[in-house]
Scaffold this active site. Structure first.
Site, mmCIF file in Angstrom:
data_model
loop_
_atom_site.group_PDB
_atom_site.id
_atom_site.type_symbol
_atom_site.label_atom_id
_atom_site.label_comp_id
_atom_site.label_asym_id
_atom_site.label_seq_id
_atom_site.Cartn_x
_atom_site.Cartn_y
_atom_site.Cartn_z
ATOM 1 N N GLU A 1 -1.525 0.337 -3.463
ATOM 2 C CA GLU A 1 -0.935 0.895 -2.188
ATOM 3 C C GLU A 1 -0.226 -0.050 -1.950
ATOM 4 O O GLU A 1 -0.301 -0.477 -0.257
ATOM 5 C CB GLU A 1 -1.950 1.680 -1.614
ATOM 6 C CG GLU A 1 -3.266 2.506 -2.155
ATOM 7 C CD GLU A 1 -2.899 4.586 -1.990
ATOM 8 O OE1 GLU A 1 -1.469 4.094 -1.625
ATOM 9 O OE2 GLU A 1 -3.082 4.660 -3.160
ATOM 10 N N CYS B 1 3.096 1.319 6.462
ATOM 11 C CA CYS B 1 3.577 1.651 6.109
ATOM 12 C C CYS B 1 4.682 2.711 4.394
ATOM 13 O O CYS B 1 5.678 2.608 4.308
ATOM 14 C CB CYS B 1 2.456 1.852 3.571
ATOM 15 S SG CYS B 1 1.511 3.107 4.509
HETATM 16 P P1 NAD Z 1 -0.890 -8.340 2.258
HETATM 17 O O1 NAD Z 1 0.126 -7.509 1.399
HETATM 18 O O2 NAD Z 1 -0.565 -10.064 3.821
HETATM 19 O O3 NAD Z 1 -2.923 -7.989 3.373
HETATM 20 C C1 NAD Z 1 -3.409 -7.289 2.611
HETATM 21 C C2 NAD Z 1 -4.613 -7.663 2.048
HETATM 22 O O4 NAD Z 1 -4.282 -8.257 1.163
HETATM 23 C C3 NAD Z 1 -5.599 -8.700 3.498
HETATM 24 O O5 NAD Z 1 -6.619 -8.648 3.553
HETATM 25 C C4 NAD Z 1 -5.269 -10.237 2.354
HETATM 26 O O6 NAD Z 1 -6.123 -11.108 3.067
HETATM 27 C C5 NAD Z 1 -5.136 -9.813 1.549
HETATM 28 N N1 NAD Z 1 -5.078 -10.375 0.361
HETATM 29 C C6 NAD Z 1 -3.789 -11.196 0.730
HETATM 30 N N2 NAD Z 1 -2.953 -11.471 -1.407
HETATM 31 C C7 NAD Z 1 -4.101 -11.863 -1.802
HETATM 32 C C8 NAD Z 1 -4.798 -12.130 -3.022
HETATM 33 N N3 NAD Z 1 -4.058 -12.584 -3.587
HETATM 34 N N4 NAD Z 1 -5.962 -11.845 -3.253
HETATM 35 C C9 NAD Z 1 -7.192 -10.596 -2.356
HETATM 36 N N5 NAD Z 1 -6.597 -10.552 -1.731
HETATM 37 C C10 NAD Z 1 -5.253 -11.243 -1.153
HETATM 38 O O7 NAD Z 1 -0.442 -6.953 4.050
HETATM 39 P P2 NAD Z 1 -0.624 -6.713 5.192
HETATM 40 O O8 NAD Z 1 0.374 -7.667 5.606
HETATM 41 O O9 NAD Z 1 -1.645 -6.895 6.348
HETATM 42 O O10 NAD Z 1 -0.390 -5.542 5.408
HETATM 43 C C11 NAD Z 1 0.912 -4.875 5.516
HETATM 44 C C12 NAD Z 1 1.534 -4.531 3.858
HETATM 45 O O11 NAD Z 1 0.713 -3.310 3.758
HETATM 46 C C13 NAD Z 1 3.014 -3.614 4.112
HETATM 47 O O12 NAD Z 1 3.779 -4.008 3.317
HETATM 48 C C14 NAD Z 1 3.179 -2.132 3.786
HETATM 49 O O13 NAD Z 1 3.237 -1.700 3.136
HETATM 50 C C15 NAD Z 1 1.541 -1.705 2.798
HETATM 51 N N6 NAD Z 1 0.258 -1.085 3.026
HETATM 52 C C16 NAD Z 1 0.536 -0.803 2.600
HETATM 53 C C17 NAD Z 1 -0.269 1.188 2.184
HETATM 54 C C18 NAD Z 1 0.208 1.714 1.706
HETATM 55 O O14 NAD Z 1 -0.562 2.680 1.392
HETATM 56 N N7 NAD Z 1 1.059 1.473 1.164
HETATM 57 C C19 NAD Z 1 -0.662 1.138 3.306
HETATM 58 C C20 NAD Z 1 -0.730 0.003 4.939
HETATM 59 C C21 NAD Z 1 -0.209 -1.412 4.557
#
Ligand code: NAD
Length: 515
Positions: free
Chosen positions: A270, A304
């Site tokens: 997602e 998102c």
């Molecule tokens: P992010 O990608 O920085 O982090 C999201 C999560 O992934 C965090 O828990 C982070 O620690 C973890 N993470 C990052 N890299 C990782 C890796 N290599 N291995 C394991 N875990 C890892 O995102 P963010 O800044 O927290 O959130 C914003 C983003 O999330 C935006 O792009 C938004 O559109 C997206 N988002 C999407 C949805 C959806 O349902 N499509 C919902 C909410 C947020």
């Protein structure tokens, strides 16, 4: 960009820290045990100050959590699904009881305004209700067999440990969407919340643990691991984790999808969106403007599903831009706990910089900043509040193709609906979309196979604010995952196709003879 000062934030970091710790204690989290050796500072975007310091764990401890969750799964999978549903029912009751405490934590950690923070918790309660009903409906089909005296059917079985990785902007609801469904499906969960927003995770997990104790469910059905991307590696790579449900940026998906695929694991991804709405000449503009402003400026543009692109027919562009700009000027930006505030803080300096960089790039590409974009000074250097920005663009540009995670809305103009749809679909992401129209033909075209290419396609409502009853997710670089309602539960189970021979003969399929 210039800075404006509408109001000083009277709330101090110390007050917010106390508010968060009170909410944690009420939900059953022992805050005296939070600090540890390897520390993560949890900052509130309201002031930029630290409200908690937690112990972070490493890959070894995450591996141990997976092993415990696997052992719990071996017991949980044999509990009848409707009985599993009773645990989720109790979780829903506890979430209702603690709705305001959890919303307080979301307000402090993420900076959502009270109504949206409460809405996030309501979504958790709703998915529990849904999952309780689902626990009696995990049905398979029976199909007619081509052989006499045979029955062909499918059964659905629990999958195992589900890793839930969640983003900062929905710090609790995403877990609930996954966990309520996973638990009734007979799976167990290891949850890695964003290291930026672990407090509401700890509180939500404590409530589930309380429900599990009350109902004598196995231990370790759900474990929170407070860790960073490095610590989370076993969640991605362990063969004991058949399903990884990860919510976050497109970058996150690009990093983990190949690793999960390499071990033939399953993924629900997602990821980021770059959502658009088409406004046609027949649109009810009163309704459209209200829908646009909530979708683009709500949650300070940090959903998102936030509306990031507006594709407006040339005959109504001036009016739409004028009306949205006027609505933007009337939005109260500031303390999210204050009644009347509609736009809270951005999530820190990096988010603010990303917004400023995008606006600079848009203007360099020929765009015009019509409203907003300026930082609002609330008297805290480390807190970043901005007025939602509205930018008219002469044409498609690189910056419009990317998700900038803040309140920046680009306006593009079209003449023919086909061109609007081409503009709409001409980005890498495919999460949410909308059309504002009163022309049924236009609405149906947008909903058809030649229309929007997104996972969520709306008519006469904005792009954000989905209900839990539908399957949620998007196409293309948004990742293709679906979670929450409809038949999304199937991703949390494995399907077995069964052929039963109740005759005294052994006919082979397709009339094959082997004698
Ligand atoms: P992010 O990608 O920085 O982090 C999201 C999560 O992934 C965090 O828990 C982070 O620690 C973890 N993470 C990052 N890299 C990782 C890796 N290599 N291995 C394991 N875990 C890892 O995102 P963010 O800044 O927290 O959130 C914003 C983003 O999330 C935006 O792009 C938004 O559109 C997206 N988002 C999407 C949805 C959806 O349902 N499509 C919902 C909410 C947020």
């Amino acid at each position: 960009m210039t800075t404006t000062t509408p109001a000083t934030l009277t709330r101090s970091t110390e007050q917010l820290r106390r508010r968060a710790h009170d909410a944690l204690r009420t939900c059953g989290v022992d805050t005296t045990t939070l600090p540890g050796a390897d520390r993560i500072d949890v900052r509130t975007p309201l002031t930029g100050g630290t409200v908690a310091t937690l112990a972070a764990i490493g890959p070894g401890e995450v591996e141990a959590a997976i092993e415990q969750a696997h052992q719990a799964f071996l017991a949980w999978r044999s509990v009848p699904a409707p009985v599993r549903g009773q645990l989720v029912k109790r979780l829903g009751e506890l979430l209702s009881e603690h709705k305001e405490h959890l919303a307080d934590l979301i307000g402090v950690e993420v900076g959502k305004i009270a109504s949206e923070a409460l809405g996030e918790v309501q979504e958790m309660i709703d998915i529990c209700d849904y999952a309780v009903g689902l626990s009696r409906q995990l049905e398979g089909r029976t199909m007619p067999s081509e052989r006499p005296g045979h029955r062909l059917m499918e059964t659905w079985h629990p999958l195992g440990v589900v890793a839930v990785i969640s983003a900062f902007n929905f710090p609790a609801a995403v877990w609930a969407w996954n966990t309520a469904v996973a638990l009734v499906c007979g799976d167990t969960v290891v949850w890695k919340p964003s290291e930026k927003t672990p407090l509401v995770a700890l509180a939500s997990a404590a409530l589930l643990q309380r429900a599990a104790r009350e109902l004598h469910a196995p231990e370790h059905l759900n474990t929170v691991v407070v860790t960073d991307a490095t610590g989370a590696a076993p969640l991605i790579d362990s063969p004991l984790v058949p399903l990884v449900s990860a919510t976050g940026s497109e970058r996150l998906g690009a990093q983990i999808a190949p690793r999960i695929a390499a071990r033939f694991g399953r993924a629900i991804l997602e990821l980021g969106g770059n959502n658009a709405a088409v406004v046609t000449p027949s649109a009810d503009l009163d309704l459209a403007v209200r829908g646009i402003v909530f979708a683009a400026a709500g949650t300070a543009g940090q959903r998102c599903t936030t509306l990031r692109r507006l594709i407006v027919h040339e005959s109504v562009t001036d009016e739409v831009v004028t009306r949205v700009a006027a609505a933007y000027r009337g939005l109260q930006v500031g303390d999210p706990f204050e009644a009347g505030t509609l736009v809270g803080p951005l999530f820190g300096a990096a988010a603010h910089q990303a917004v400023q960089d995008a606006l600079t790039e848009a203007v360099a590409a020929g765009g015009t900043l019509v409203a907003g974009g300026e930082r609002v000074d609330v008297g805290h250097d480390d807190a970043y509040y901005v007025r939602p920005a509205l930018v008219t663009m002469p044409a498609q540009a690189d910056v419009v193709q990317r998700e900038t995670f803040g309140p920046v809305l680009y306006v593009l103009t079209y003449r023919e609906l086909d061109d609007a749809i081409a503009l709409h679909n001409g980005v890498p992401q495919g999460l949410s979309s909308a059309i504002f129209t009163q022309d049924q033909r236009e609405a149906e075209v947008f909903l058809s196979a030649e229309g929007s290419d997104c996972g969520i396609v709306n008519v006469n409502i904005g792009t954000s604010g989905a209900e839990i009853g539908g399957a949620f997710g998007g196409e293309k670089t948004t990742g293709g995952g679906r979670e929450s309602g409809s038949d999304a539960w199937r991703a949390y189970m494995r399907r077995a196709t069964n052929t039963v021979n109740y005759s005294r003969e052994l006919p082979l399929a397709q009339g094959v003879s082997f004698a």
